[in-house]
Motif scaffolding. Structure first.
Motif, PDB file in Angstrom:
ATOM      1  N   LEU A  12      85.941  -1.504  12.874  1.00 17.99           N
ATOM      2  CA  LEU A  12      86.245  -2.258  11.156  1.00 17.99           C
ATOM      3  C   LEU A  12      87.756  -2.094  10.406  1.00 17.99           C
ATOM      4  O   LEU A  12      88.354  -1.423  11.271  1.00 17.99           O
ATOM      5  N   PRO A  13      87.567  -2.938  10.174  1.00 14.64           N
ATOM      6  CA  PRO A  13      88.607  -2.467   8.856  1.00 14.64           C
ATOM      7  C   PRO A  13      89.339  -1.595   8.101  1.00 14.64           C
ATOM      8  O   PRO A  13      87.925  -0.877   7.887  1.00 14.64           O
ATOM      9  N   CYS A  14      90.939  -1.235   8.669  1.00 10.66           N
ATOM     10  CA  CYS A  14      90.492  -0.003   7.750  1.00 10.66           C
ATOM     11  C   CYS A  14      90.282   0.473   6.558  1.00 10.66           C
ATOM     12  O   CYS A  14      89.401   1.261   6.120  1.00 10.66           O
ATOM     13  N   CYS A  15      90.307  -0.635   5.443  1.00 12.53           N
ATOM     14  CA  CYS A  15      89.729  -0.433   3.947  1.00 12.53           C
ATOM     15  C   CYS A  15      88.775  -0.596   3.956  1.00 12.53           C
ATOM     16  O   CYS A  15      88.452   1.170   3.593  1.00 12.53           O
ATOM     17  N   SER A  16      87.728  -1.068   4.461  1.00 12.04           N
ATOM     18  CA  SER A  16      86.373  -0.167   4.601  1.00 12.04           C
ATOM     19  C   SER A  16      85.963   0.864   5.260  1.00 12.04           C
ATOM     20  O   SER A  16      85.148   1.170   4.934  1.00 12.04           O
ATOM     21  N   ARG A  17      87.270   1.718   6.165  1.00  8.21           N
ATOM     22  CA  ARG A  17      86.393   2.490   6.161  1.00  8.21           C
ATOM     23  C   ARG A  17      87.134   3.332   5.047  1.00  8.21           C
ATOM     24  O   ARG A  17      86.425   4.743   5.078  1.00  8.21           O
ATOM     25  N   LEU A  18      87.515   3.027   4.935  1.00  8.58           N
ATOM     26  CA  LEU A  18      88.835   4.176   3.311  1.00  8.58           C
ATOM     27  C   LEU A  18      87.582   4.418   2.456  1.00  8.58           C
ATOM     28  O   LEU A  18      87.084   5.016   1.935  1.00  8.58           O
ATOM     29  N   LYS A  19      87.026   2.936   2.452  1.00 12.44           N
ATOM     30  CA  LYS A  19      86.564   2.820   1.199  1.00 12.44           C
ATOM     31  C   LYS A  19      84.741   3.621   1.316  1.00 12.44           C
ATOM     32  O   LYS A  19      83.188   4.285   0.459  1.00 12.44           O
ATOM     33  N   TYR A  20      84.185   3.661   3.120  1.00 11.00           N
ATOM     34  CA  TYR A  20      83.172   4.869   3.305  1.00 11.00           C
ATOM     35  C   TYR A  20      83.918   5.964   2.798  1.00 11.00           C
ATOM     36  O   TYR A  20      82.666   6.946   2.595  1.00 11.00           O
ATOM     37  N   TYR A  21      84.866   6.571   3.201  1.00  8.23           N
ATOM     38  CA  TYR A  21      85.232   7.267   3.524  1.00  8.23           C
ATOM     39  C   TYR A  21      84.780   7.661   2.137  1.00  8.23           C
ATOM     40  O   TYR A  21      84.442   9.060   1.255  1.00  8.23           O
ATOM     41  N   ILE A  22      85.651   6.982   1.039  1.00  6.82           N
ATOM     42  CA  ILE A  22      85.469   7.777  -0.584  1.00  6.82           C
ATOM     43  C   ILE A  22      84.482   6.811  -1.231  1.00  6.82           C
ATOM     44  O   ILE A  22      84.165   8.597  -1.545  1.00  6.82           O
ATOM     45  N   MET A  23      83.212   6.915  -0.458  1.00 12.42           N
ATOM     46  CA  MET A  23      82.527   6.904  -1.073  1.00 12.42           C
ATOM     47  C   MET A  23      81.348   7.983  -0.991  1.00 12.42           C
ATOM     48  O   MET A  23      80.835   8.956  -1.438  1.00 12.42           O
ATOM     49  N   ILE A  24      81.388   8.498   0.779  1.00 13.57           N
ATOM     50  CA  ILE A  24      80.896   9.775   0.997  1.00 13.57           C
ATOM     51  C   ILE A  24      81.353  11.139  -0.146  1.00 13.57           C
ATOM     52  O   ILE A  24      80.771  12.067  -0.437  1.00 13.57           O
ATOM     53  N   ALA A  25      82.496  11.473  -0.239  1.00 12.00           N
ATOM     54  CA  ALA A  25      83.378  12.090  -0.666  1.00 12.00           C
ATOM     55  C   ALA A  25      83.201  12.108  -2.613  1.00 12.00           C
ATOM     56  O   ALA A  25      82.336  12.947  -3.135  1.00 12.00           O
ATOM     57  N   VAL A  26      82.616  10.315  -2.752  1.00  9.68           N
ATOM     58  CA  VAL A  26      82.111  10.523  -4.712  1.00  9.68           C
ATOM     59  C   VAL A  26      81.078  10.628  -4.564  1.00  9.68           C
ATOM     60  O   VAL A  26      80.695  12.022  -5.439  1.00  9.68           O
ATOM     61  N   ARG A  27      79.590  10.724  -3.602  1.00 11.78           N
ATOM     62  CA  ARG A  27      79.064  10.974  -3.884  1.00 11.78           C
ATOM     63  C   ARG A  27      79.088  12.534  -3.308  1.00 11.78           C
ATOM     64  O   ARG A  27      77.839  13.285  -4.223  1.00 11.78           O
ATOM     65  N   GLN A  28      79.630  14.075  -2.783  1.00 14.99           N
ATOM     66  CA  GLN A  28      79.325  15.176  -2.902  1.00 14.99           C
ATOM     67  C   GLN A  28      79.520  15.280  -3.750  1.00 14.99           C
ATOM     68  O   GLN A  28      79.390  16.835  -4.556  1.00 14.99           O
TER      69      GLN A  28
END
Lengths: 187, 838
Positions: B226-242
């Motif tokens: 995965l490109p770095c940004c979408s991985r980042l997006k994924y982690y950000i999404m998880i953090a936001v959800r938490q």
């Protein structure tokens, strides 16, 4: 209630949050209530999914259900074995469907199950009679019950098979705006 | 109905229904699909009916071996069978769908019909949700035009069983599940959670699905580069959800009165609960209002207290009631707020408190950017607070409107009574008993209504009724008018009194202050006593339907309250504000603010008295002296109207008394506990059926329409066209409060010529009445369109209902046709096979 980490793992709590209408705190409170029902049976540690079921008689004694005329049917509809033994998961399920946030459709499905006494996926005359007797504490005469059953089926039956299928039931429910607020148990 | 129905798949069913709308394709599709599946299960050929019958006959042949062995008996048996068929046919004409009469093939088809597999098996549910996730994905990926929607996405035909297979075999079940997991994985997080929550499966099952979906997601994430940004997006999404979850659970822990509300609902059911929920809603509104005014007006002003002209009056205790005296020169009232620019900070560390004492010193190092323009803040804070409140109100009103008046409620009253009348919340034994008695009575009434259509009243009775209603209305209107006129003259008298006392020297200031309480006491007394008279009139009228009685009571009370408030507004804005100097007022805004404070407080005190005497003592009296078993019933409509009245006062007063919402919060808070304990002690569960959602809608509408709208009209009028006091308050020296914005813009333009666009925009948008008209026009248009859409939906619903009935007819027709074909095929077969046997 002990520290929450000892009852559920974070993973489990996340799963509960995603799959039910409860937050972490409420899940823990529900566990407390479940534990209260049979302290010697229900473990405090649920991290490895212990296989523990409480019988209907215990659950029906909760103050939230005790006076409900449909208490046995409620518990039975949510138990996997149909006999009314509830695991903690099913217990959570039950109150999740009966919570404020549950959508109309979900509530309707389970209400249908509750009113379907003979579990044939239809509300037939027999089911209606039982429902009415429970609603009115058998105050109506048999003739009146008969008449109400007939008229009810006549009113709500769309496809003319003389019993109410789920589609009929849901159609009827969709016109009762109060159903959402009354089919709700505060825990 | 004289269509040629052919069950051959090569001649598709939908051709038979050329005139049927496109929507029906779904049904026919699923029908033919089902039949196809059925034949596939059988296994061999496409010609469905033949091989099905073949199998059928084989089975029956095996069953009837004994018949075959003795031809004579078989023959008799056949005659018997024919007679049976005849009988069946006859019976079918009278009662076409009694299931026991069907042959097993027909039964099998019946049982695998899409509508009958709903909720039955896990496989069916899973495949149903698979379809839904598919639709959701399709919809999310691109917004297709309406014709790209699969028919099942439209409301007419459900997606149930579009791919529902009647076999619950493990293999297909597994693959369905696999596909569902795939779909879930591809949904966005919120969609997935919503899907999961709404599935009628057990938690364990859902948890498993969720786990699989998550696992897959992780695999694809880690597997593919995965490109770095979408991985980042994924982690950000998880953090936001938490963080969202923790915020939610924090909010939940803040939930007010959880236990108390549960107790009330457990004892009195949804009706009384709605009163307390309404109170909670009002509390929320006031909390919001206070948050805004407190943080933008009260706090800045409290931090920078202006230099007061004279010494303060001593605290005497009466201020708590009148709001005057000691309180008059505080942040409570408009008069205290200054009209210059506050300098928030001057040093870099932003020490707000340190420089508050030395206002003059800070002027030297004034920096324009960090200044706080008080008049502007006052103007915009009130404006924005009203605007947001308006949006919230309209939104909640439209939501509850759409919920309660969605569909006409002409049919299936009995069915609704039977299935939807039980309030699952109620847990107290006596209340449960009462509720079942109520339901019993209502059912009996409904039955009586169904059996005998209502007896027509004679002309004389009608006339009599009309006269009684007319008399009752006349009494109510006359008493309301009398009260309003009384208030008018009394306020006039008080006004003249004030004028006189302003000229002479006040000998007893305390008495003078207490005399201010006369008007609020009078108004509150009228508000307390007149509803009793209305109740008496309603008792005289003896309405049959409880809902009409409630509506009449509401409209009479509303009439009273609106006219009283109208007169009071005239008194404040017309008399006091027009000529403040005549009654020796330096700051009429503060005076009006004090008046509103007094009204609010008196309203509260009289509600308390009403609770004490009307509920508690009356309950005791009727129990002990009159020996009545029944306790009084909590009058929801009256109490809610009182709340609405109080809220109107609070909204009216917020311009003159920025801390009035805080007073209202306190009042509501106390009221909650008092009413709660009073209800618990003195009242019993209501006997009348109470249409909760409808009533809630009406109350929200009342809160929005006369209450909020009236208050905002008054406030707007004050801002637009009344000259503010010249010697106090934020807007001193201006012609109207509205000019604050104008001046600010002009000043800004002078400082920075680049911003002239903004000034022009301001002059066009705010000062030009055309903009207001256009805005109102757009608003009305939106409402018009909305109502048209609702109207259209209603029409569609009735059309669809018709369609459902037609489909039912079609179904019956198809099944009888199927059965008759089956019978036809079976009998000649029998004959031939029997011939060969012979």
């Amino acid at each position: 209630m002990g520290n929450k980490q000892t009852i559920f793992t974070d993973e489990q709590l996340d799963a509960y949050q995603d799959c039910t209408f409860f937050t972490r705190k409420e899940i823990l409170r529900l566990h407390g209530r479940y534990h209260e029902l049979a302290p010697h049976l229900v473990p405090m540690d649920y991290t490895n999914d212990p296989d523990c079921k409480l019988p209907l008689a215990l659950i029906v004694n909760m103050p939230e259900l005790k006076e409900n005329p449909f208490r046995n049917r409620i518990v039975e509809s949510f138990s996997e074995d149909g006999m009314g033994n509830l695991s903690f998961n099913e217990f959570v399920d039950m109150f999740s469907v009966l919570s404020e946030m549950a959508p109309r459709e979900l509530k309707a499905i389970y209400a249908f199950k509750i009113y379907d006494f003979n579990v044939d996926n239809y509300l037939c005359k027999e089911d209606l009679e039982k429902t009415l007797n429970r609603l009115t504490k058998e105050e109506l005469t048999p003739e009146e019950v008969e008449l109400v059953c007939e008229k009810t089926i006549e009113e709500a039956d769309l496809d003319g098979d003389n019993k109410l299928s789920f589609a009929d039931f849901e159609n009827m429910i969709s016109r009762a705006p109060d159903f959402l607020s009354t089919f709700h148990i505060r825990i | 109905m004289a269509r040629n129905v052919n069950f051959d798949l090569s001649h598709p069913l939908m051709e038979a229904g050329l005139e049927s709308p496109v929507d029906e394709e779904g049904v026919h599709d699923s029908f033919s699909q089902l039949i196809a599946e059925q034949s596939q299960n059988g296994g061999m050929s496409d010609a469905y009916e033949l091989q099905q019958l073949q199998r059928e006959l084989d089975e029956e042949g095996q069953d009837n071996v004994s018949y075959l062995s003795s031809p004579g008996r078989e023959f008799r048996g056949r005659i018997q069978e024919r007679r049976d068929v005849k009988l069946e046919e006859d019976e079918r004409q009278t009662d076409p769908l009694i299931a026991e009469r069907w042959s097993s093939a027909t039964l099998r088809i019946l049982s695998s019909m899409p509508s009958r597999t709903i909720g039955r098996s896990r496989g069916a549910i899973i495949s149903q949700y698979y379809n839904r996730t598919m639709q959701l994905r399709r919809r999310r990926q691109s917004r297709p035009s309406i014709k790209d929607f699969s028919p099942s996405a439209r409301p007419s035909i459900r997606c149930y069983g579009m791919e529902a297979d009647c076999t619950d075999g493990e293999g297909t079940d597994g693959s369905k599940r696999e596909r569902l997991v795939n779909n879930l994985q591809n949904l966005s997080v919120t969609d997935r959670i919503r899907m999961l929550r709404a599935m009628p499966l057990s938690v364990a099952e859902k948890g498993e699905l969720r786990r699989l979906a998550l696992q897959k997601e992780k695999q694809t994430l880690s597997g593919s580069k995965l490109p770095c940004c979408s991985r980042l997006k994924y982690y950000i999404m998880i953090a936001v959800r938490q963080s969202w979850y923790s915020w939610l659970s924090f909010l939940h822990s803040l939930q007010l009165w959880q236990v108390a509300l549960k107790r009330v609902s457990g004892r009195f059911g949804t009706g009384v609960l709605s009163y307390f929920l309404f109170l909670k809603t009002l509390l929320f509104f006031n909390f919001f209002l206070f948050l805004v005014t407190g943080s933008f007006l009260v706090l800045p002003q409290a931090v920078h207290p202006p230099v007061l002209p004279a010494g303060r009056q001593p605290f005497s205790g009466l201020e708590l009631l009148t709001g005057a005296g000691y309180f008059s020169d505080t942040v409570m009232y408009y008069g205290y707020y200054c009209n210059d620019t506050l300098n928030k900070t001057c040093k870099d560390d932003g020490a707000v408190l340190s420089d508050s004492m030395s206002n003059t010193a800070t002027r030297d190092c004034e920096s324009k950017r960090l200044s706080y323009n008080m008049p502007l803040a006052y103007f915009f804070t009130i404006g924005v607070a009203f605007f947001i409140t308006c949006i919230i109100l309209v939104y909640s009103m439209s939501k509850s409107l759409s919920q309660s008046f969605r569909i006409d409620k002409s049919h299936s009253i009995l069915a609704m009574k039977a299935f939807c009348s039980w309030d699952f919340k109620v847990i107290k034994k006596t209340s449960v008993k009462l509720m079942s008695e109520n339901i019993c009575i209502q059912l009996k009434e409904l039955l009586a209504e169904v059996n005998h259509k209502r007896v027509k009243n004679t002309m004389g009775q009608k006339l009599w009724r009309l006269m009684v209603h007319g008399l009752a209305w006349a009494i109510c209107i006359a008493s309301t008018t009398a009260c309003v006129v009384g208030i008018y003259y009394f306020s006039d008298y008080m006004h003249q009194n004030l004028q006189q006392s302003s000229r002479s020297v006040i000998e007893n200031p305390l008495l003078h202050e207490a005399s201010l309480l006369a008007l609020p006491v009078l108004v509150s007394l009228i508000n307390l006593l007149l509803p009793g008279l209305f109740n008496l009139a309603a008792w005289m009228e003896d309405y049959e339907s409880p809902s009409i009685r409630t509506y009449v009571a509401i409209s009479r009370n509303l009439m009273l309250k609106v006219s009283v408030l109208g007169v009071l507004c005239y008194h404040w804005l017309g008399r006091v504000a027009a000529d403040p100097s005549s009654i020796g007022l330096k700051c009429w805004e503060s005076f009006v603010g004090q008046e509103l404070y007094r009204f609010l407080l008196m309203d509260f005190i009289f509600t308390l008295l009403d609770t004490l005497f009307g509920e508690f003592l009356w309950g005791l009296f009727s129990e002990k002296v009159l020996k009545r078993r029944r306790k009084p019933v909590f009058d929801i409509a009256k109490n809610v109207l009182e709340l609405i009245y109080g809220q109107t006062l609070a909204w009216l007063g917020v311009l003159f008394t920025p801390v009035l919402p805080a007073v209202q919060i306190l009042k509501l808070f106390l009221l909650f506990y008092i009413k709660m304990s009073s209800v618990m002690m003195n009242c019993q569960a209501p006997r009348k059926p109470y249409r909760v959602s409808q009533m809630t809608t009406i109350f929200i509408t009342l809160l929005c329409f006369p209450s909020f709208l009236g208050a905002s009209v008054c406030v707007t009028y004050t801002m637009w066209s009344i000259t503010p006091s010249t010697s106090c308050g934020s807007f001193r020296g201006l012609k109207t409060m509205f000019q604050a914005g104008k001046l600010w813009v002009a000043e800004m333009e002078k400082d920075n010529p680049n911003l002239s666009v903004l000034a022009k925009a301001h002059s066009y948008l705010v000062e030009n009445p055309l903009f207001l008209f256009v805005g109102a026009g757009i608003f009305l248009t939106v409402i018009y369109f909305h109502s048209q859409v609702v109207d259209g939906q209603r029409k569609i619903i009735s059309l669809l209902q018709e369609q459902i009935e037609n489909e039912g007819e079609d179904k019956k027709f198809l099944i009888t046709k199927l059965q008759s074909i089956h019978e036809q095929k079976r009998t000649p077969r029998r004959l031939t096979s029997q011939d060969s046997a012979c």
